[in-house]
Write a protein that holds these residues in place. Structure first.
Motif, PDB file in Angstrom:
ATOM      1  N   THR A  30      50.923  46.882  30.547  1.00 40.68           N
ATOM      2  CA  THR A  30      50.783  45.844  29.523  1.00 40.68           C
ATOM      3  C   THR A  30      49.489  45.042  29.665  1.00 40.68           C
ATOM      4  OG1 THR A  30      52.012  44.243  30.866  1.00 40.68           O
ATOM      5  CG2 THR A  30      53.284  45.595  29.319  1.00 40.68           C
ATOM      6  N   ILE A  31      48.879  45.049  30.851  1.00 40.85           N
ATOM      7  CA  ILE A  31      47.626  44.304  31.032  1.00 40.85           C
ATOM      8  C   ILE A  31      46.480  45.222  31.441  1.00 40.85           C
ATOM      9  CG2 ILE A  31      48.801  42.168  31.672  1.00 40.85           C
ATOM     10  CD1 ILE A  31      47.877  42.838  34.615  1.00 40.85           C
ATOM     11  N   ALA A  32      46.702  46.536  31.426  1.00 42.87           N
ATOM     12  CA  ALA A  32      45.699  47.468  31.942  1.00 42.87           C
ATOM     13  C   ALA A  32      44.387  47.392  31.173  1.00 42.87           C
ATOM     14  CB  ALA A  32      46.247  48.889  31.925  1.00 42.87           C
ATOM     15  N   ASP A  33      44.447  47.314  29.855  1.00 42.19           N
ATOM     16  CA  ASP A  33      43.209  47.264  29.067  1.00 42.19           C
ATOM     17  C   ASP A  33      42.425  45.987  29.356  1.00 42.19           C
ATOM     18  OD1 ASP A  33      43.728  49.719  27.924  1.00 42.19           O
ATOM     19  OD2 ASP A  33      44.652  48.883  26.124  1.00 42.19           O
ATOM     20  N   ALA A  34      43.124  44.871  29.478  1.00 38.53           N
ATOM     21  CA  ALA A  34      42.452  43.612  29.792  1.00 38.53           C
ATOM     22  C   ALA A  34      41.865  43.665  31.203  1.00 38.53           C
ATOM     23  CB  ALA A  34      43.436  42.445  29.674  1.00 38.53           C
ATOM     24  N   PHE A  35      42.579  44.287  32.104  1.00 37.01           N
ATOM     25  CA  PHE A  35      42.076  44.423  33.475  1.00 37.01           C
ATOM     26  C   PHE A  35      40.805  45.270  33.496  1.00 37.01           C
ATOM     27  CE2 PHE A  35      41.816  46.863  37.407  1.00 37.01           C
ATOM     28  CZ  PHE A  35      41.840  45.859  38.359  1.00 37.01           C
ATOM     29  N   VAL A  36      40.802  46.387  32.785  1.00 33.57           N
ATOM     30  CA  VAL A  36      39.622  47.254  32.720  1.00 33.57           C
ATOM     31  C   VAL A  36      38.429  46.495  32.156  1.00 33.57           C
ATOM     32  CG1 VAL A  36      38.627  49.260  31.556  1.00 33.57           C
ATOM     33  CG2 VAL A  36      40.872  49.434  32.637  1.00 33.57           C
ATOM     34  N   ALA A  37      38.666  45.737  31.100  1.00 37.35           N
ATOM     35  CA  ALA A  37      37.587  44.944  30.507  1.00 37.35           C
ATOM     36  C   ALA A  37      37.049  43.932  31.512  1.00 37.35           C
ATOM     37  CB  ALA A  37      38.077  44.235  29.245  1.00 37.35           C
ATOM     38  N   GLY A  38      37.935  43.338  32.295  1.00 39.40           N
ATOM     39  CA  GLY A  38      37.507  42.376  33.312  1.00 39.40           C
ATOM     40  C   GLY A  38      36.668  43.023  34.393  1.00 39.40           C
ATOM     41  N   VAL A  39      37.059  44.222  34.820  1.00 37.66           N
ATOM     42  CA  VAL A  39      36.289  44.935  35.840  1.00 37.66           C
ATOM     43  C   VAL A  39      34.915  45.320  35.298  1.00 37.66           C
ATOM     44  CG1 VAL A  39      36.168  47.047  37.226  1.00 37.66           C
ATOM     45  CG2 VAL A  39      38.320  45.779  37.077  1.00 37.66           C
ATOM     46  N   GLN A  40      34.879  45.794  34.074  1.00 39.14           N
ATOM     47  CA  GLN A  40      33.588  46.141  33.464  1.00 39.14           C
ATOM     48  C   GLN A  40      32.661  44.929  33.407  1.00 39.14           C
ATOM     49  OE1 GLN A  40      35.330  47.752  29.855  1.00 39.14           O
ATOM     50  NE2 GLN A  40      34.569  49.807  30.342  1.00 39.14           N
ATOM     51  N   SER A  41      33.206  43.800  33.023  1.00 36.38           N
ATOM     52  CA  SER A  41      32.407  42.579  32.942  1.00 36.38           C
ATOM     53  C   SER A  41      31.918  42.154  34.326  1.00 36.38           C
ATOM     54  CB  SER A  41      33.235  41.465  32.304  1.00 36.38           C
ATOM     55  OG  SER A  41      32.524  40.251  32.280  1.00 36.38           O
ATOM     56  N   ARG A  42      32.785  42.224  35.313  1.00 41.42           N
ATOM     57  CA  ARG A  42      32.400  41.818  36.675  1.00 41.42           C
ATOM     58  C   ARG A  42      31.314  42.725  37.232  1.00 41.42           C
ATOM     59  NH1 ARG A  42      30.450  40.493  40.631  1.00 41.42           N
ATOM     60  NH2 ARG A  42      31.384  39.765  42.597  1.00 41.42           N
ATOM     61  N   MET A  43      31.381  44.018  36.937  1.00 38.24           N
ATOM     62  CA  MET A  43      30.409  44.954  37.484  1.00 38.24           C
ATOM     63  C   MET A  43      29.009  44.734  36.922  1.00 38.24           C
ATOM     64  SD  MET A  43      31.830  46.670  39.853  1.00 38.24           S
ATOM     65  CE  MET A  43      30.531  47.881  40.123  1.00 38.24           C
ATOM     66  N   LYS A  44      28.903  44.081  35.779  1.00 35.15           N
ATOM     67  CA  LYS A  44      27.584  43.780  35.213  1.00 35.15           C
ATOM     68  C   LYS A  44      26.810  42.800  36.090  1.00 35.15           C
ATOM     69  CE  LYS A  44      29.038  44.563  30.411  1.00 35.15           C
ATOM     70  NZ  LYS A  44      29.320  43.925  29.098  1.00 35.15           N
ATOM     71  N   ASN A  45      27.528  42.060  36.916  1.00 36.41           N
ATOM     72  CA  ASN A  45      26.893  41.066  37.787  1.00 36.41           C
ATOM     73  C   ASN A  45      26.757  41.545  39.228  1.00 36.41           C
ATOM     74  OD1 ASN A  45      26.686  39.065  35.713  1.00 36.41           O
ATOM     75  ND2 ASN A  45      28.883  38.668  35.954  1.00 36.41           N
ATOM     76  N   VAL A  46      26.994  42.829  39.444  1.00 43.94           N
ATOM     77  CA  VAL A  46      26.879  43.405  40.784  1.00 43.94           C
ATOM     78  C   VAL A  46      25.500  44.032  40.935  1.00 43.94           C
ATOM     79  CG1 VAL A  46      27.727  45.215  42.313  1.00 43.94           C
ATOM     80  CG2 VAL A  46      29.351  43.782  41.082  1.00 43.94           C
ATOM     81  N   THR A  47      24.815  43.687  42.011  1.00 46.21           N
ATOM     82  CA  THR A  47      23.467  44.192  42.259  1.00 46.21           C
ATOM     83  C   THR A  47      23.514  45.343  43.260  1.00 46.21           C
ATOM     84  OG1 THR A  47      22.504  42.021  41.854  1.00 46.21           O
ATOM     85  CG2 THR A  47      21.153  43.608  43.066  1.00 46.21           C
ATOM     86  N   ILE A  48      23.001  46.495  42.843  1.00 48.28           N
ATOM     87  CA  ILE A  48      22.899  47.669  43.708  1.00 48.28           C
ATOM     88  C   ILE A  48      21.429  47.834  44.088  1.00 48.28           C
ATOM     89  CG2 ILE A  48      23.268  50.156  43.883  1.00 48.28           C
ATOM     90  CD1 ILE A  48      25.347  49.833  41.612  1.00 48.28           C
ATOM     91  N   GLY A  49      21.140  47.947  45.374  1.00 45.10           N
ATOM     92  CA  GLY A  49      19.734  48.061  45.750  1.00 45.10           C
ATOM     93  C   GLY A  49      19.515  48.096  47.243  1.00 45.10           C
ATOM     94  N   ASP A  50      18.318  47.725  47.637  1.00 45.86           N
ATOM     95  CA  ASP A  50      17.894  47.770  49.035  1.00 45.86           C
ATOM     96  C   ASP A  50      18.792  46.851  49.867  1.00 45.86           C
ATOM     97  OD1 ASP A  50      16.549  47.467  51.508  1.00 45.86           O
ATOM     98  OD2 ASP A  50      14.617  47.838  50.556  1.00 45.86           O
ATOM     99  N   PRO A  51      19.467  47.382  50.870  1.00 46.72           N
ATOM    100  CA  PRO A  51      20.403  46.559  51.642  1.00 46.72           C
ATOM    101  C   PRO A  51      19.722  45.463  52.451  1.00 46.72           C
ATOM    102  CG  PRO A  51      20.119  48.700  52.667  1.00 46.72           C
ATOM    103  CD  PRO A  51      19.438  48.772  51.336  1.00 46.72           C
ATOM    104  N   ARG A  52      18.413  45.547  52.614  1.00 49.22           N
ATOM    105  CA  ARG A  52      17.690  44.538  53.387  1.00 49.22           C
ATOM    106  C   ARG A  52      17.440  43.260  52.587  1.00 49.22           C
ATOM    107  NH1 ARG A  52      12.807  48.464  54.833  1.00 49.22           N
ATOM    108  NH2 ARG A  52      13.260  48.988  52.647  1.00 49.22           N
ATOM    109  N   LEU A  53      17.724  43.289  51.277  1.00 44.78           N
ATOM    110  CA  LEU A  53      17.482  42.140  50.415  1.00 44.78           C
ATOM    111  C   LEU A  53      18.733  41.288  50.289  1.00 44.78           C
ATOM    112  CD1 LEU A  53      15.434  43.899  47.583  1.00 44.78           C
ATOM    113  CD2 LEU A  53      14.582  42.747  49.651  1.00 44.78           C
TER     114      LEU A  53
END
Length: 478
Positions: free
Chosen positions: A294-317
């Motif tokens: 019943t909340i799966a679609d809202a949960f997926v949307a929340g994860v997608q939104s959160r991942m937009k603010n995740v930085t992937i890159g050089d671990p030394r930074l």
């Protein structure tokens, strides 16, 4: 400029140079750091085991206060060198600088914790059923401990094995992963400067051949292993067959249950942190996300939104949230498993089709996963998770408990009733409620059930069970 580190074994207080057998490079920048690693093999492991056995008597004679002081000094010196150690971990394994810093301070606190435990190894004394006699129970050291540690927590896991081994009077032969050997050498330099008798801790580098030698070495009384399930099963078989004590911490296909009444922000953060941070390279990482339909679609949307603010890159930074996988071999392994999942025809929320340079792997979430999927059965050990849509708490628990593993499990809910039921019904050694499945305290027991763990728990006061043996004395005055 490329930095090249040539490592030497450390046996009986002496550096033992050897021929280079393995190489590890910075997985994010291969020309930044090159580590040359020797292979100890059977002969040097035997020498290390004899050195550890020779050190048992002088270590015991030094007394518990000297033991405690040494552990405390190791902890303080780790903390004092935290910046350099953290950067080395980031460069060698690809762990983000923030994670490496947290892990390094955790290692320091583990040694400080066991400095106290060395002074609190209390036994029992009570009257015998025989008149005039007394019974004493003490917790004596097992002897020589062989420790085999992985690369994903290159300083914390060695700390939570070495510190209790020493606290309770054992000596050590330690083999780290060849992927994190430079970090091990740095920790060994700190340990060697702590005032312990020579041979108390012996560091032998290498891969499978050296690990096999430790398992077969008759002068090693107990073996503690953390690593893959396949190797762990082999370790357990070999060590058990020769009658020595064995402890194995292996994998997990950990599940996070998200009920319809969950705080969605907490659930999303728990899932993203548990599944994708540390590039998924934690045995407690979330592989299965079991969400009420019943909340799966809202949960997926929340994860997608959160991942937009995740930085992937050089671990030394400092700003990097997710770094690379630890090696090209690890990336190939993860990519091969994800290809199998793609062939199952599962819809992808994000990540699976993307390609990234070098040893980076895109955080990947599959949707509408079923119980027959590889995601439900096997540990991928990368930033990959599957979303399972379920109908309520009972269905979620039934699916959660289908796994042959049982290391960590999580629940997101506002319901005290379901939280209490979860504590009793979930088949896992560690339970997280409204928290990520990954993330543990250094003073609490660590371990799982099923195919995740074998032997007594690690960490905290529970560690005494593995590193000591009960000795019962009956005494009557002459």
């Amino acid at each position: 400029m490329t930095e090249i580190l040539d490592l030497s074994h450390h046996v009986a207080g002496q550096a033992i140079p050897a021929v280079v057998a393995h190489e590890q490079r910075n997985p994010a920048a291969p020309d930044d750091l090159i580590v040359h690693i020797p292979e100890a093999g059977t002969v040097l492991v035997a020498q290390a085991a004899q050195a550890a056995r020779n050190a048992l008597a002088p270590f015991a004679a030094a007394g518990i206060e000297a033991r405690s002081d040494a552990l405390s000094k190791i902890g303080r010196d780790i903390a004092a060198n935290a910046a350099a150690l953290s950067l080395l971990i980031a460069r060698e394994t690809g762990k983000t600088l923030r994670d490496a810093r947290g892990e390094t301070m955790r290692a320091a606190r583990i040694f400080e914790f066991f400095a106290g435990e060395a002074l609190r190894n209390a036994g029992e004394r009570f009257e015998s059923t025989r008149a005039g006699a007394m019974v004493e129970v003490m917790h004596a050291p097992v002897g020589v401990a062989g420790l085999i540690t992985p690369w994903n927590f290159p300083i914390a896991i060695p700390a939570w094995k070495i510190a209790p081994a020493l606290a309770f009077g054992n000596t050590v032969v330690w083999k780290p992963s060849e992927v994190s050997s430079a970090t091990a050498a740095a920790l060994m330099r700190i340990i060697a400067n702590a005032g312990l008798p020579e041979g108390c801790v012996n560091l032998v580098f290498g891969a499978g051949a050296t690990g096999e030698a430790i398992c077969n070495e008759p002068r090693i009384d107990a073996v503690s292993f953390t690593g893959s399930e396949t190797v762990g099963r082999h370790v357990r078989g070999v060590v058990t067959m020769r009658g020595a004590r064995v402890q194995t911490e292996m994998g997990g296909v950990n599940g996070l249950v998200v009920l319809a009444d969950a705080d969605l922000d907490i659930a999303v953060e728990s899932a993203v942190n548990g599944a994708f941070f540390a590039a998924g390279q934690r045995c407690t990482a979330t592989s299965r996300i079991l969400v009420d339909d019943t909340i799966a679609d809202a949960f997926v949307a929340g994860v997608q939104s959160r991942m937009k603010n995740v930085t992937i890159g050089d671990p030394r930074l400092e700003q990097t949230d997710i770094g690379p996988l630890a090696s090209s071999r690890q990336k190939q392994r993860v990519a091969k498993q994800v290809a199998v999942v793609r062939d199952e025809g599962l819809p992808t929320v994000f990540g699976a089709e993307a390609d990234m340079d070098d040893n980076y792997f895109p955080p990947t979430l599959f949707d509408r996963v079923g119980s027959g999927s590889l995601l439900a059965r096997d540990e991928i050990f990368g930033p990959v998770a599957g979303l399972f849509r379920v109908d309520g708490f009972d269905a979620a628990m039934a699916l959660l408990n289908e796994s042959r593993f049982g290391l960590s499990a999580g629940l997101c809910t506002r319901s005290l009733k379901h939280a209490e039921a979860f504590k009793h019904e979930a088949r896992a050694g560690m339970l997280m409620i409204n928290l990520p499945t990954a993330g543990i305290d250094y003073h609490a027991p660590f371990g799982g059930v099923g195919d995740s763990s074998h032997g007594p728990r690690e960490q905290g006061r529970a560690a005494r069970a593995f590193y000591t043996t009960m000795r019962t004395t009956y005494l009557r005055a002459g």
